[in-house]
Motif scaffolding. Structure first.
Motif, short mmCIF file in Angstrom:
data_model
loop_
_atom_site.label_atom_id
_atom_site.label_comp_id
_atom_site.label_asym_id
_atom_site.label_seq_id
_atom_site.Cartn_x
_atom_site.Cartn_y
_atom_site.Cartn_z
N ALA A 37 0.84 -1.20 0.00
CA ALA A 37 0.00 0.00 0.00
C ALA A 37 0.87 1.25 0.00
CB ALA A 37 -0.91 -0.01 1.23
N GLY A 38 0.96 1.90 -1.13
CA GLY A 38 1.80 3.08 -1.25
C GLY A 38 1.14 4.33 -0.69
N ASP A 39 1.95 5.33 -0.35
CA ASP A 39 1.42 6.61 0.11
C ASP A 39 2.33 7.73 -0.42
OD1 ASP A 39 3.70 6.44 1.63
OD2 ASP A 39 2.70 6.23 3.55
N ALA A 40 2.21 8.91 0.19
CA ALA A 40 2.98 10.07 -0.30
C ALA A 40 4.49 9.84 -0.21
CB ALA A 40 2.59 11.32 0.50
N VAL A 41 4.91 9.12 0.83
CA VAL A 41 6.34 8.82 0.97
C VAL A 41 6.83 8.02 -0.24
CG1 VAL A 41 8.03 7.47 2.31
CG2 VAL A 41 6.32 8.88 3.49
N ASP A 42 6.05 7.00 -0.58
CA ASP A 42 6.44 6.16 -1.71
C ASP A 42 6.43 6.94 -3.02
OD1 ASP A 42 6.66 3.54 -0.31
OD2 ASP A 42 4.57 3.99 0.15
N ALA A 43 5.43 7.81 -3.17
CA ALA A 43 5.34 8.60 -4.40
C ALA A 43 6.60 9.46 -4.55
CB ALA A 43 4.10 9.49 -4.37
N GLU A 44 7.05 10.02 -3.44
CA GLU A 44 8.26 10.84 -3.46
C GLU A 44 9.50 9.99 -3.80
OE1 GLU A 44 8.00 14.15 -3.12
OE2 GLU A 44 10.17 14.32 -3.48
N MET A 45 9.55 8.79 -3.28
CA MET A 45 10.67 7.89 -3.56
C MET A 45 10.68 7.45 -5.02
SD MET A 45 12.58 7.58 -0.88
CE MET A 45 12.30 9.33 -0.94
N PRO B 60 5.45 0.42 -4.15
CA PRO B 60 5.22 -0.91 -3.57
C PRO B 60 4.18 -1.71 -4.35
CG PRO B 60 4.94 0.82 -1.89
CD PRO B 60 5.27 1.50 -3.17
N ALA B 61 3.18 -1.01 -4.87
CA ALA B 61 2.12 -1.71 -5.61
C ALA B 61 2.67 -2.44 -6.84
CB ALA B 61 1.04 -0.72 -6.03
N SER B 62 3.78 -1.94 -7.37
CA SER B 62 4.33 -2.54 -8.59
C SER B 62 4.98 -3.90 -8.31
CB SER B 62 5.36 -1.60 -9.23
OG SER B 62 6.51 -1.50 -8.42
N LEU B 63 5.13 -4.26 -7.04
CA LEU B 63 5.71 -5.57 -6.71
C LEU B 63 4.64 -6.65 -6.57
CD1 LEU B 63 8.08 -4.38 -3.81
CD2 LEU B 63 8.71 -4.64 -6.21
N ARG B 64 3.39 -6.20 -6.54
CA ARG B 64 2.31 -7.11 -6.15
C ARG B 64 2.09 -8.27 -7.14
NH1 ARG B 64 -1.74 -7.48 -1.67
NH2 ARG B 64 -1.99 -9.70 -1.97
N ALA B 65 2.16 -7.98 -8.42
CA ALA B 65 1.86 -9.04 -9.40
C ALA B 65 2.87 -10.18 -9.29
CB ALA B 65 1.85 -8.46 -10.81
N ASP B 66 4.16 -9.82 -9.18
CA ASP B 66 5.20 -10.85 -9.03
C ASP B 66 5.01 -11.62 -7.72
OD1 ASP B 66 6.36 -10.22 -11.40
OD2 ASP B 66 7.98 -9.01 -10.54
N TYR B 67 4.64 -10.88 -6.69
CA TYR B 67 4.44 -11.50 -5.37
C TYR B 67 3.30 -12.51 -5.43
CZ TYR B 67 3.77 -11.64 -0.25
OH TYR B 67 3.65 -12.02 1.07
N ASP B 68 2.19 -12.08 -6.02
CA ASP B 68 1.04 -12.97 -6.11
C ASP B 68 1.36 -14.23 -6.91
OD1 ASP B 68 -0.57 -11.43 -4.53
OD2 ASP B 68 -1.53 -10.35 -6.18
#
Ligand SMILES: [Zn+2]
Lengths: 253, 153
Positions: free
Chosen positions: A175-183, A192-200
Protein backbone atom coordinates in the motif's frame (compact mmCIF):
# COMPACT_ATOMS: atom_id res chain seq x y z
CA UNK A 1 7.01 16.74 2.78
CA UNK A 2 10.55 17.36 1.54
CA UNK A 3 12.47 14.69 -0.33
CA UNK A 4 14.75 14.15 2.68
CA UNK A 5 11.75 13.72 5.00
CA UNK A 6 10.36 11.08 2.67
CA UNK A 7 13.76 9.43 2.30
CA UNK A 8 14.10 9.21 6.09
CA UNK A 9 10.65 7.61 6.36
CA UNK A 10 11.53 5.13 3.65
CA UNK A 11 14.78 4.15 5.39
CA UNK A 12 13.01 3.75 8.73
CA UNK A 13 10.47 1.49 7.07
CA UNK A 14 13.20 -0.74 5.68
CA UNK A 15 15.25 -0.73 8.89
CA UNK A 16 12.31 -1.15 11.26
CA UNK A 17 10.99 -4.09 9.25
CA UNK A 18 14.28 -5.94 9.58
CA UNK A 19 14.79 -4.84 13.19
CA UNK A 20 11.39 -5.91 14.47
CA UNK A 21 11.33 -9.15 12.50
CA UNK A 22 14.94 -9.85 13.52
CA UNK A 23 13.94 -9.45 17.15
CA UNK A 24 10.85 -11.63 16.75
CA UNK A 25 12.85 -14.39 15.08
CA UNK A 26 15.54 -14.18 17.77
CA UNK A 27 12.85 -14.99 20.36
CA UNK A 28 13.09 -18.56 19.09
CA UNK A 29 16.71 -18.87 20.14
CA UNK A 30 16.93 -21.97 22.31
CA UNK A 31 13.26 -22.88 21.75
CA UNK A 32 13.06 -24.25 18.21
CA UNK A 33 11.77 -27.82 17.70
CA UNK A 34 15.19 -29.15 16.61
CA UNK A 35 18.74 -27.87 16.78
CA UNK A 36 19.09 -27.26 13.02
CA UNK A 37 15.98 -25.07 13.03
CA UNK A 38 17.22 -23.20 16.07
CA UNK A 39 20.47 -22.42 14.27
CA UNK A 40 18.68 -21.45 11.07
CA UNK A 41 16.36 -19.07 12.93
CA UNK A 42 19.27 -17.51 14.84
CA UNK A 43 21.20 -17.01 11.60
CA UNK A 44 18.19 -15.45 9.91
CA UNK A 45 17.73 -13.09 12.86
CA UNK A 46 21.40 -12.19 12.74
CA UNK A 47 21.24 -11.32 9.04
CA UNK A 48 18.16 -9.17 9.64
CA UNK A 49 19.79 -7.30 12.51
CA UNK A 50 22.89 -6.80 10.38
CA UNK A 51 20.76 -5.31 7.62
CA UNK A 52 19.07 -3.11 10.22
CA UNK A 53 22.45 -1.65 11.16
CA UNK A 54 22.97 -0.57 7.56
CA UNK A 55 19.47 0.85 7.04
CA UNK A 56 19.27 2.69 10.34
CA UNK A 57 22.84 4.01 10.08
CA UNK A 58 21.85 5.56 6.76
CA UNK A 59 18.60 6.83 8.28
CA UNK A 60 20.62 8.56 11.01
CA UNK A 61 22.90 10.07 8.37
CA UNK A 62 19.97 11.40 6.33
CA UNK A 63 18.26 12.73 9.46
CA UNK A 64 21.41 14.69 10.25
CA UNK A 65 20.97 14.88 14.04
CA UNK A 66 24.01 12.73 14.73
CA UNK A 67 21.93 9.69 15.70
CA UNK A 68 23.46 6.25 15.34
CA UNK A 69 21.67 3.05 14.30
CA UNK A 70 21.66 2.05 17.99
CA UNK A 71 20.07 5.36 19.00
CA UNK A 72 17.28 4.81 16.50
CA UNK A 73 16.76 1.18 17.51
CA UNK A 74 16.77 1.63 21.26
CA UNK A 75 15.68 5.19 21.96
CA UNK A 76 12.44 5.48 20.01
CA UNK A 77 9.02 4.48 21.28
CA UNK A 78 6.32 2.52 19.46
CA UNK A 79 4.75 5.48 17.63
CA UNK A 80 8.08 6.29 15.94
CA UNK A 81 8.45 2.84 14.43
CA UNK A 82 7.66 2.43 10.73
CA UNK A 83 7.62 -1.34 10.29
CA UNK A 84 4.72 -3.12 8.64
CA UNK A 85 2.33 -4.74 11.11
CA UNK A 86 3.12 -8.19 9.70
CA UNK A 87 6.52 -8.32 11.38
CA UNK A 88 5.36 -7.31 14.84
CA UNK A 89 2.64 -9.92 15.33
CA UNK A 90 3.68 -12.57 17.86
CA UNK A 91 5.45 -15.66 16.56
CA UNK A 92 2.69 -18.15 17.37
CA UNK A 93 3.84 -21.70 16.72
CA UNK A 94 6.80 -22.69 14.58
CA UNK A 95 4.59 -23.02 11.50
CA UNK A 96 3.18 -19.53 11.83
CA UNK A 97 6.65 -18.11 12.35
CA UNK A 98 7.86 -19.71 9.14
CA UNK A 99 4.70 -18.72 7.26
CA UNK A 100 5.26 -15.09 8.28
CA UNK A 101 8.89 -15.44 7.28
CA UNK A 102 7.90 -16.68 3.84
CA UNK A 103 5.30 -13.93 3.35
CA UNK A 104 7.90 -11.35 4.35
CA UNK A 105 10.92 -12.89 2.57
CA UNK A 106 9.06 -13.06 -0.74
CA UNK A 107 8.26 -9.35 -0.54
CA UNK A 108 11.72 -8.53 0.80
CA UNK A 109 13.54 -10.22 -2.06
CA UNK A 110 11.42 -8.51 -4.72
CA UNK A 111 11.93 -5.16 -3.00
CA UNK A 112 15.70 -5.55 -2.66
CA UNK A 113 16.07 -6.68 -6.27
CA UNK A 114 14.47 -3.41 -7.31
CA UNK A 115 16.46 -1.34 -4.84
CA UNK A 116 19.69 -2.62 -6.38
CA UNK A 117 18.89 -0.19 -9.17
CA UNK A 118 18.20 2.75 -6.81
CA UNK A 119 19.41 6.19 -7.87
CA UNK A 120 20.90 6.51 -4.37
CA UNK A 121 24.07 4.46 -4.43
CA UNK A 122 24.03 3.89 -0.66
CA UNK A 123 20.60 2.27 -0.95
CA UNK A 124 21.74 0.23 -3.94
CA UNK A 125 24.81 -0.99 -2.01
CA UNK A 126 22.76 -2.11 1.01
CA UNK A 127 20.28 -3.87 -1.27
CA UNK A 128 23.05 -5.63 -3.17
CA UNK A 129 24.45 -6.94 0.11
CA UNK A 130 21.14 -7.85 1.72
CA UNK A 131 19.61 -9.63 -1.26
CA UNK A 132 22.29 -12.31 -1.13
CA UNK A 133 21.27 -13.17 2.43
CA UNK A 134 17.56 -12.90 1.75
CA UNK A 135 17.88 -15.35 -1.13
CA UNK A 136 18.86 -17.97 1.45
CA UNK A 137 16.07 -16.92 3.80
CA UNK A 138 13.34 -17.31 1.21
CA UNK A 139 14.73 -20.60 -0.05
CA UNK A 140 14.38 -22.02 3.43
CA UNK A 141 11.05 -20.43 4.40
CA UNK A 142 9.57 -21.54 1.08
CA UNK A 143 10.73 -25.15 1.54
CA UNK A 144 9.40 -25.19 5.09
CA UNK A 145 6.00 -23.81 4.09
CA UNK A 146 5.74 -26.49 1.41
CA UNK A 147 7.03 -29.24 3.71
CA UNK A 148 4.60 -28.43 6.51
CA UNK A 149 1.68 -27.44 4.27
CA UNK A 150 1.90 -30.65 2.30
CA UNK A 151 2.81 -32.61 5.42
CA UNK A 152 0.70 -34.35 8.03
CA UNK A 153 -2.93 -33.55 8.69
CA UNK A 154 -1.87 -31.66 11.81
CA UNK A 155 0.88 -29.62 10.13
CA UNK A 156 -1.35 -28.85 7.14
CA UNK A 157 -4.13 -27.57 9.39
CA UNK A 158 -1.73 -25.39 11.35
CA UNK A 159 -0.18 -23.90 8.22
CA UNK A 160 -3.60 -23.09 6.78
CA UNK A 161 -4.51 -21.47 10.08
CA UNK A 162 -1.26 -19.49 9.99
CA UNK A 163 -1.92 -18.27 6.46
CA UNK A 164 -5.49 -17.30 7.33
CA UNK A 165 -4.27 -15.40 10.39
CA UNK A 166 -1.42 -13.58 8.63
CA UNK A 167 -3.09 -12.87 5.29
CA UNK A 168 -4.78 -9.60 6.38
CA UNK A 169 -1.32 -8.25 7.22
CA UNK A 170 0.10 -8.81 3.72
CA UNK A 171 -1.72 -5.99 1.96
CA UNK A 172 0.07 -3.26 3.89
CA UNK A 173 3.38 -4.23 2.27
CA UNK A 174 2.01 -3.04 -1.07
CA UNK A 175 0.00 0.00 0.00
CA UNK A 176 1.80 3.08 -1.25
CA UNK A 177 1.42 6.61 0.11
CA UNK A 178 2.98 10.07 -0.30
CA UNK A 179 6.34 8.82 0.97
CA UNK A 180 6.44 6.16 -1.71
CA UNK A 181 5.34 8.60 -4.40
CA UNK A 182 8.26 10.84 -3.46
CA UNK A 183 10.67 7.89 -3.56
CA UNK A 184 9.38 6.89 -6.98
CA UNK A 185 9.79 10.47 -8.23
CA UNK A 186 13.38 10.48 -6.99
CA UNK A 187 14.00 7.06 -8.51
CA UNK A 188 15.15 5.86 -5.09
CA UNK A 189 12.61 3.09 -4.55
CA UNK A 190 9.81 1.41 -6.51
CA UNK A 191 6.11 1.91 -6.00
CA UNK A 192 5.22 -0.91 -3.57
CA UNK A 193 2.12 -1.71 -5.61
CA UNK A 194 4.33 -2.54 -8.59
CA UNK A 195 5.71 -5.57 -6.71
CA UNK A 196 2.31 -7.11 -6.15
CA UNK A 197 1.86 -9.04 -9.40
CA UNK A 198 5.20 -10.85 -9.03
CA UNK A 199 4.44 -11.50 -5.37
CA UNK A 200 1.04 -12.97 -6.11
CA UNK A 201 2.55 -15.22 -8.76
CA UNK A 202 5.15 -16.57 -6.33
CA UNK A 203 2.54 -17.11 -3.64
CA UNK A 204 0.14 -18.86 -5.98
CA UNK A 205 2.84 -21.30 -7.05
CA UNK A 206 4.17 -22.03 -3.56
CA UNK A 207 0.79 -22.31 -1.86
CA UNK A 208 -0.42 -24.67 -4.58
CA UNK A 209 2.59 -26.88 -3.95
CA UNK A 210 1.98 -26.59 -0.21
CA UNK A 211 -1.69 -27.58 -0.78
CA UNK A 212 -2.79 -24.42 1.04
CA UNK A 213 -5.55 -22.03 -0.05
CA UNK A 214 -4.88 -18.32 -0.19
CA UNK A 215 -7.79 -16.49 1.49
CA UNK A 216 -10.06 -14.59 -0.90
CA UNK A 217 -10.39 -11.51 1.30
CA UNK A 218 -8.48 -8.45 0.22
CA UNK A 219 -8.89 -6.75 3.60
CA UNK A 220 -5.62 -5.29 4.88
CA UNK A 221 -4.70 -4.08 8.36
CA UNK A 222 -2.68 -0.89 8.04
CA UNK A 223 -1.01 1.64 10.27
CA UNK A 224 2.50 0.27 10.77
CA UNK A 225 4.35 1.76 7.81
CA UNK A 226 3.08 5.24 8.63
CA UNK A 227 3.16 4.70 12.40
CA UNK A 228 -0.47 5.76 12.67
CA UNK A 229 -1.61 2.65 14.54
CA UNK A 230 0.66 -0.21 15.50
CA UNK A 231 -0.76 -3.30 17.15
CA UNK A 232 -0.48 -3.58 20.91
CA UNK A 233 2.20 -6.23 20.33
CA UNK A 234 4.88 -3.76 19.28
CA UNK A 235 4.91 -2.03 22.67
CA UNK A 236 5.43 -5.34 24.44
CA UNK A 237 8.21 -6.29 22.05
CA UNK A 238 9.98 -2.99 22.68
CA UNK A 239 9.86 -3.35 26.46
CA UNK A 240 11.95 -6.47 26.03
CA UNK A 241 14.19 -5.24 23.19
CA UNK A 242 14.85 -1.85 24.75
CA UNK A 243 14.91 -2.99 28.37
CA UNK A 244 18.58 -2.34 28.98
CA UNK A 245 18.55 1.21 27.61
CA UNK A 246 15.35 1.97 29.51
CA UNK A 247 16.71 0.67 32.81
CA UNK A 248 20.24 2.01 32.37
CA UNK A 249 20.08 4.97 29.97
CA UNK A 250 23.27 5.35 27.96
CA UNK A 251 24.70 1.98 29.09
CA UNK A 252 27.48 0.71 26.83
CA UNK A 253 29.82 -2.24 26.65
CA UNK B 1 61.00 3.50 10.89
CA UNK B 2 60.75 3.37 7.09
CA UNK B 3 57.20 3.02 5.86
CA UNK B 4 56.57 -0.68 5.07
CA UNK B 5 55.46 -1.33 1.51
CA UNK B 6 51.84 -2.15 0.79
CA UNK B 7 52.92 -5.64 -0.31
CA UNK B 8 54.61 -6.09 3.06
CA UNK B 9 51.35 -5.13 4.78
CA UNK B 10 49.43 -7.64 2.66
CA UNK B 11 51.89 -10.34 3.74
CA UNK B 12 51.42 -9.43 7.38
CA UNK B 13 47.64 -9.47 7.02
CA UNK B 14 47.88 -12.91 5.43
CA UNK B 15 49.10 -14.08 8.84
CA UNK B 16 46.01 -12.74 10.65
CA UNK B 17 43.63 -15.69 11.17
CA UNK B 18 39.90 -15.47 10.67
CA UNK B 19 38.50 -15.58 14.23
CA UNK B 20 35.90 -18.23 13.44
CA UNK B 21 37.86 -20.35 10.96
CA UNK B 22 41.44 -19.87 12.16
CA UNK B 23 43.02 -22.08 9.47
CA UNK B 24 42.47 -19.37 6.88
CA UNK B 25 43.65 -15.78 7.00
CA UNK B 26 41.57 -12.65 6.61
CA UNK B 27 43.28 -12.24 3.22
CA UNK B 28 42.32 -15.80 2.18
CA UNK B 29 38.75 -14.97 3.11
CA UNK B 30 38.84 -12.11 0.61
CA UNK B 31 37.53 -9.47 2.97
CA UNK B 32 40.64 -7.28 2.82
CA UNK B 33 39.95 -5.30 -0.34
CA UNK B 34 42.63 -2.65 -0.30
CA UNK B 35 45.72 -1.52 1.54
CA UNK B 36 46.92 2.02 0.88
CA UNK B 37 49.12 4.63 2.46
CA UNK B 38 47.70 8.11 2.58
CA UNK B 39 50.57 10.16 3.96
CA UNK B 40 51.34 8.71 7.40
CA UNK B 41 47.99 6.88 7.62
CA UNK B 42 47.56 3.30 6.52
CA UNK B 43 44.03 2.63 5.28
CA UNK B 44 42.84 -0.96 5.18
CA UNK B 45 39.54 -1.46 3.38
CA UNK B 46 37.44 -4.35 4.65
CA UNK B 47 34.24 -5.78 3.14
CA UNK B 48 32.15 -7.76 5.64
CA UNK B 49 31.03 -11.28 4.73
CA UNK B 50 27.48 -11.29 6.13
CA UNK B 51 25.95 -8.04 7.31
CA UNK B 52 25.20 -9.38 10.79
CA UNK B 53 28.36 -11.45 11.15
CA UNK B 54 29.57 -10.90 14.72
CA UNK B 55 33.14 -11.66 13.61
CA UNK B 56 33.35 -8.47 11.54
CA UNK B 57 34.23 -6.14 14.42
CA UNK B 58 36.67 -8.70 15.87
CA UNK B 59 38.37 -8.95 12.48
CA UNK B 60 38.85 -5.18 12.30
CA UNK B 61 40.31 -5.24 15.80
CA UNK B 62 42.62 -8.16 14.96
CA UNK B 63 43.87 -6.37 11.85
CA UNK B 64 44.58 -3.24 13.82
CA UNK B 65 46.36 -5.15 16.60
CA UNK B 66 48.51 -7.09 14.13
CA UNK B 67 49.60 -3.96 12.30
CA UNK B 68 50.27 -2.11 15.54
CA UNK B 69 52.54 -4.95 16.63
CA UNK B 70 54.48 -4.34 13.40
CA UNK B 71 55.01 -0.78 14.44
CA UNK B 72 52.35 0.96 12.37
CA UNK B 73 50.76 3.69 14.47
CA UNK B 74 48.23 5.45 12.33
CA UNK B 75 45.71 2.90 11.04
CA UNK B 76 42.28 3.47 9.57
CA UNK B 77 39.93 0.55 8.94
CA UNK B 78 37.44 1.46 6.27
CA UNK B 79 34.31 -0.64 5.75
CA UNK B 80 33.09 -0.99 2.18
CA UNK B 81 29.86 -2.85 1.46
CA UNK B 82 29.74 -2.50 -2.32
CA UNK B 83 30.64 -4.51 -4.30
CA UNK B 84 29.21 -7.06 -1.89
CA UNK B 85 31.50 -9.79 -0.62
CA UNK B 86 31.35 -12.97 -2.64
CA UNK B 87 32.87 -16.40 -2.09
CA UNK B 88 34.60 -15.89 -5.47
CA UNK B 89 37.07 -13.80 -3.47
CA UNK B 90 38.26 -16.76 -1.38
CA UNK B 91 41.83 -17.56 -2.34
CA UNK B 92 42.73 -20.98 -3.78
CA UNK B 93 45.05 -21.46 -0.83
CA UNK B 94 42.12 -20.65 1.44
CA UNK B 95 39.83 -23.16 -0.27
CA UNK B 96 42.45 -25.88 0.07
CA UNK B 97 42.95 -25.13 3.74
CA UNK B 98 39.21 -25.14 4.37
CA UNK B 99 38.89 -28.62 2.96
CA UNK B 100 41.88 -29.92 4.94
CA UNK B 101 40.24 -28.47 8.04
CA UNK B 102 36.98 -30.34 7.32
CA UNK B 103 34.92 -27.56 5.74
CA UNK B 104 33.84 -28.21 2.15
CA UNK B 105 34.76 -25.15 0.04
CA UNK B 106 32.03 -23.22 -1.83
CA UNK B 107 31.05 -24.17 -5.36
CA UNK B 108 28.83 -22.28 -7.81
CA UNK B 109 26.80 -25.50 -8.20
CA UNK B 110 25.41 -24.70 -4.73
CA UNK B 111 26.68 -27.69 -2.78
CA UNK B 112 29.89 -29.45 -1.79
CA UNK B 113 31.69 -31.57 -4.35
CA UNK B 114 32.63 -34.25 -1.83
CA UNK B 115 32.81 -35.12 1.83
CA UNK B 116 35.88 -33.33 3.24
CA UNK B 117 36.63 -36.34 5.45
CA UNK B 118 36.35 -39.42 3.24
CA UNK B 119 36.04 -37.86 -0.22
CA UNK B 120 32.73 -39.58 -1.00
CA UNK B 121 30.40 -37.77 -3.39
CA UNK B 122 27.36 -39.16 -1.57
CA UNK B 123 26.45 -36.10 0.46
CA UNK B 124 23.17 -34.49 1.47
CA UNK B 125 22.08 -31.17 2.88
CA UNK B 126 20.89 -31.07 6.49
CA UNK B 127 20.25 -27.33 6.70
CA UNK B 128 20.95 -24.24 4.67
CA UNK B 129 22.28 -22.68 7.89
CA UNK B 130 25.21 -23.82 9.99
CA UNK B 131 27.39 -22.87 12.93
CA UNK B 132 28.25 -19.45 11.48
CA UNK B 133 26.43 -17.25 8.93
CA UNK B 134 28.81 -18.31 6.14
CA UNK B 135 28.26 -22.05 6.51
CA UNK B 136 25.58 -24.63 5.75
CA UNK B 137 25.19 -27.98 7.44
CA UNK B 138 25.69 -31.15 5.33
CA UNK B 139 26.33 -34.80 5.96
CA UNK B 140 28.07 -37.66 4.19
CA UNK B 141 25.91 -40.72 3.61
CA UNK B 142 28.98 -42.99 3.27
CA UNK B 143 31.05 -42.22 6.37
CA UNK B 144 27.94 -40.72 8.06
CA UNK B 145 29.90 -37.75 9.42
CA UNK B 146 28.26 -34.32 9.45
CA UNK B 147 30.33 -31.48 8.03
CA UNK B 148 30.20 -27.76 7.32
CA UNK B 149 29.90 -26.45 3.79
CA UNK B 150 31.07 -22.91 3.07
CA UNK B 151 28.02 -21.38 1.36
CA UNK B 152 28.47 -19.87 -2.06
CA UNK B 153 27.24 -16.28 -2.17
ZN1 LIG C 1 32.40 -38.99 4.27
Amino acid sequence: MTRDDAFLQFLLRMGDNTLVLGHRVSEWCGHAPVLEEDIALANTALDLIGQTQMWLALAGEVQGDGKSADDLAFLRDAWDFRNALLVEVPNGDFGRTLMRQFLFDSWHKLMLERLKGSSDERVAAIAEKAVKEVTYHVERSRDTVIGLGDGTEESHARMQEALDYLWPYVGELFAGDAVDAEMVAADIAPDPASLRADYDAILAEVMAEATLSIPKSGFAHKGGRDGRMHTEHLGHLLTSMQWLQRAYPGARW
Amino acid sequence: MAQPSEQQVWDWLDAVPDPEIPVISVVDLGIVRDVAWEGETLTVTVTPTYSGCPATSIISMDIETALRERGIRDIRIKTRISPAWTTDWLSDKGKMKLEEYGIAPPRPAGGPERCPRCGSKAVEKVSQFGSTPCKAHWRCTDCLEPFDYFKCI
